[in-house]
Scaffold this motif. Sequence first.
Motif, mmCIF file in Angstrom:
data_model
loop_
_atom_site.group_PDB
_atom_site.id
_atom_site.type_symbol
_atom_site.label_atom_id
_atom_site.label_comp_id
_atom_site.label_asym_id
_atom_site.label_seq_id
_atom_site.Cartn_x
_atom_site.Cartn_y
_atom_site.Cartn_z
ATOM 1 N N GLU A 1 0.855 -1.184 0.000
ATOM 2 C CA GLU A 1 0.000 0.000 0.000
ATOM 3 C C GLU A 1 0.896 1.240 0.000
ATOM 4 O O GLU A 1 2.048 1.185 0.452
ATOM 5 N N LEU A 2 0.348 2.349 -0.455
ATOM 6 C CA LEU A 2 1.130 3.583 -0.519
ATOM 7 C C LEU A 2 1.785 3.917 0.822
ATOM 8 O O LEU A 2 2.937 4.320 0.886
ATOM 9 N N GLN A 3 1.006 3.735 1.873
ATOM 10 C CA GLN A 3 1.500 4.082 3.208
ATOM 11 C C GLN A 3 2.685 3.236 3.618
ATOM 12 O O GLN A 3 3.421 3.603 4.538
ATOM 13 N N ASP A 4 2.837 2.076 2.962
ATOM 14 C CA ASP A 4 3.928 1.168 3.345
ATOM 15 C C ASP A 4 5.119 1.276 2.403
ATOM 16 O O ASP A 4 5.998 0.407 2.412
ATOM 17 N N ILE A 5 5.130 2.296 1.569
ATOM 18 C CA ILE A 5 6.274 2.462 0.658
ATOM 19 C C ILE A 5 7.174 3.595 1.153
ATOM 20 O O ILE A 5 8.324 3.363 1.523
ATOM 21 N N GLY A 6 6.631 4.783 1.176
ATOM 22 C CA GLY A 6 7.422 5.945 1.603
ATOM 23 C C GLY A 6 6.773 7.205 1.056
ATOM 24 O O GLY A 6 5.663 7.157 0.520
ATOM 25 N N PRO A 7 7.438 8.340 1.174
ATOM 26 C CA PRO A 7 6.854 9.595 0.674
ATOM 27 C C PRO A 7 6.399 9.453 -0.777
ATOM 28 O O PRO A 7 7.106 8.863 -1.594
ATOM 29 N N TRP A 8 5.229 9.978 -1.073
ATOM 30 C CA TRP A 8 4.709 9.813 -2.431
ATOM 31 C C TRP A 8 4.049 11.094 -2.936
ATOM 32 O O TRP A 8 3.690 11.990 -2.168
ATOM 33 N N VAL A 9 3.905 11.121 -4.262
ATOM 34 C CA VAL A 9 3.170 12.205 -4.904
ATOM 35 C C VAL A 9 2.108 11.581 -5.791
ATOM 36 O O VAL A 9 2.293 10.485 -6.332
ATOM 37 N N HIS A 10 1.006 12.277 -5.912
ATOM 38 C CA HIS A 10 -0.084 11.823 -6.785
ATOM 39 C C HIS A 10 -0.525 12.972 -7.669
ATOM 40 O O HIS A 10 -0.647 14.114 -7.201
ATOM 41 N N ILE A 11 -0.725 12.686 -8.926
ATOM 42 C CA ILE A 11 -1.294 13.662 -9.864
ATOM 43 C C ILE A 11 -2.602 13.064 -10.367
ATOM 44 O O ILE A 11 -2.608 11.952 -10.919
ATOM 45 N N ASP A 12 -3.685 13.782 -10.118
ATOM 46 C CA ASP A 12 -4.970 13.198 -10.507
ATOM 47 C C ASP A 12 -5.406 13.683 -11.891
ATOM 48 O O ASP A 12 -4.690 14.449 -12.559
ATOM 49 N N GLY A 13 -6.568 13.211 -12.309
ATOM 50 C CA GLY A 13 -7.056 13.497 -13.653
ATOM 51 C C GLY A 13 -7.393 14.958 -13.894
ATOM 52 O O GLY A 13 -7.586 15.383 -15.040
ATOM 53 N N GLU A 14 -7.466 15.725 -12.805
ATOM 54 C CA GLU A 14 -7.684 17.169 -12.951
ATOM 55 C C GLU A 14 -6.369 17.934 -12.825
ATOM 56 O O GLU A 14 -6.358 19.168 -12.851
ATOM 57 N N GLY A 15 -5.308 17.212 -12.612
ATOM 58 C CA GLY A 15 -4.004 17.861 -12.459
ATOM 59 C C GLY A 15 -3.693 18.264 -11.033
ATOM 60 O O GLY A 15 -2.662 18.910 -10.787
#
Length: 873
Positions: free
Chosen positions: A215-229
Amino acid sequence: MQIQLQLHINNNIHNLHVDPDRTLLSVLREELGVTGPKYGCGEGKCGACTVLMDGNPVQACSVTVGAAAGSRLTTVEGLAANGRLHPIQSAFLEIGALQCGYCTPGMLMSAAALLDAHPQPSLAEINHFMQDNVCRCGAYQRIVAAIQRAAAILQTGDAVNPVISTEVAVMRPFDTAEPVPTKNDEGIFVAYPCPDLVMARYGEDAEIPAPEERELQDIGPWVHIDGEGAITVCVGKAEVGQNIRTTLAQIVAEELRISADMVRVVLGDTGLTPFDMGTFGSRTTPVTGAQLWRVGATARELLLDLAAAAWSVARTTLQITGGVVSHPASGRSATFGDLARDRNLLRIAPDDAPITPPSAWTTAAGQPRAKVNGQAFVTGQHPYASDTALPAMYYGKVLRPPAYQAKLVSIDSSAAAAIAGVTVVQERHDEEDFVGVVGPDEFTASQALDAIRTRWQTPLQVSQPELFEYLKANPVEGEGRRGPYLAVEGSVEEGLAAAHFTLSQQYTVEYIAHAPLEPRAAVAQWQDGQLTVWTGTSRPFGVRTELALAFGLPETQIRVIVPDTGSGYGGKHTGQAAIEAARLAKAVGAPVKLVWTREEEFTWAYLRPAGIIEVTGGVDAEGRFTALQLLNTNSGAAGIETLYAIPNRHIAYQPADSPLPQGSYRSLAAPANHFARETFLDEIAHSLGIDPLEIRYRNLQDERMKAVLTAAADGFGWGKSTPAAHHGFGLAGGFDKNSYIATCAEVYVNPANGQVKVVRVVAAYDCGAIINPDTVRNQVEGALVQGLGGALFERITFANGRLLNANFGGYRVPRFGDIPTIEVVLLDRRDISPAGAGETPIVAIAPAIGNAIFQATGVRLRALPLAPHGVQR
Ligand code: FES
């Protein structure tokens, strides 16, 4: 007894049925949800709760609601008018006159009243009028500048006031439904596999799933870009005033070639963010920042890859800027949202991601950037943990012993339990008594606490006069990284025998308090076996572990939410308030808020360790060290090693049995060790008639250390003039956590009473490449001010297990009148990776001041604080 009364607040009328003896502050905050005025001390000594009563500043903790009825009240929420900020609010934003922002509402109200009475105030008028307002982060110089700027706005009518945005909620309100994307949502995800997280989550020997499978929480710092930018960054750090929310946004924005405004940063929530060890050790910039550079760079490359594939063009022919990828040759372009739409991609950022070197920063990093959510702070809308309010919430208080180590012998809580709406909670945990009360408001809970009759047994304990003798006589082994520490090189005996001049001196440092303006606070809620706690801490995940241990729960059943917090300075690593609030909430089956009083914050948190530092050294005829022996007892090993080239060294740290609770402090023991070493070197310099700057040059090979010394000396004009009568100049340098500071100070010592006034400070700082120069400058200024307090007058006094000055009346912290002119020279080393900037700037101010006092008076002071009652000749 409750009565009907009417309050006129911010042009609204409120009819209330309350006890007229309650403080105005408690009624504003608890009954009306007007949380701009803050609790800071409860005794009218810090100004955090300042409001205007018929235009005059009053401290709402010291006025009863009965006395306030009928007056026209203005709080920070009512300062803006007609959709525009008050000039002082605008000026605070423009100047960046805040760090954690907890003092800001009270500062703004006092400043607004000042400007009303004196539209063009002098510096002396500002210092006098604002003297009751404390900024523990030390942003005084900026606050003064903001007041002067607001005065200019008022005079010229400059239309700089931004229209109040309705979008101030960078911090989420008190819901638990923060809209943070999950791995299955539409868009592009990039995460960095954090080694600390793997160790904490899976341990050393476990089979660890590939990052993509977690899961994202178990990987490390993350960024997400959604369909609206929309761009979301998720990190487990906590914002405690060091402005990392802004700095981390700048890092990702630089890699994505966008403005930092476009990046939303979610911090400090164990239910949402990936595990993080804690916000300490100046690790955010060099460790988490380094991970986010890679995350951002990987996301950028992925966007380019997607566009290149969609248009069947070489990716080298693409441009990326302003959230758009374009192909100039064909005129095609796509927004980040276009590229992320209808996809679900997860990429793991590699260590060799093509990050942008500091020398090539152009978009967001390397330039000043105002606090991203600054407007929420100057309008009183930012909710701290202590502002959290839940439906049907109760207020808790905890019974404290009269002294450390006191044992409860007997208790009669019948009178407390008889108070309407009060529940007394009495439990035993780990062989310790826990007694608390819960009531419908803090006033009632406090009354109930006062009604409990107790008898305690208190053992005889060490008092302040015996402290240093006791520490020397009671060494302990220490645990983990807490020492002992020993570094030996060459032979000190031989080095001393070969020396032209030798010296032995002893230096001491007293216990001092962090005294964050927002005391510890927590709101706990149990629902269906799940515990949620809102609290101010720099270790959200550490507090979750403490709660799990305290309640025998798996960590998956606990969520710790950390709103941007009213500072910490290393003093909010632990979760006592969270555990206490959770115990009370569990006992009464309802949410409970617990806010420690100022006295509790001083007494039951932990202190910067006291210590003794014994130094013996020898130098040759030119002042070059031939040997140095340094033994630090109790205060710690941080900063104990020196950059001076010394062939024969014996450097040791010996932990001791501390009679008072002690723990981390800004830069740990580095201020203490630097105080001893830099004072010692100054003593040698004066003994040999060598200029203090020159003797440092002669002993240094480290070019970065020499460079900051030169920059500070040049800025100060070292050697260019002699001090006026009763003035003195001093300098000192230091190194910690891969950054370098040099500080020059000018003091004036009043010949009549020995009182010391620090007149001017020039500090030069090198923390590698600087991501946000304004933030770094602000941190350096704050560290210098906090260090000035520890240098001159801050100290805990105690006797037989009791603190004798556990309040702002007795514990002196720097105030407006104490602040020198501060000049900060930043050495922006674009060739060196960025280091954290919140701690190291504090390490050299105390020896610089002490050395200046020596020049002014001929009195060598070897104990911190140097002059709590002035220089005694
Ligand atoms: Fe003033 Fe933090 S900004 S107390």
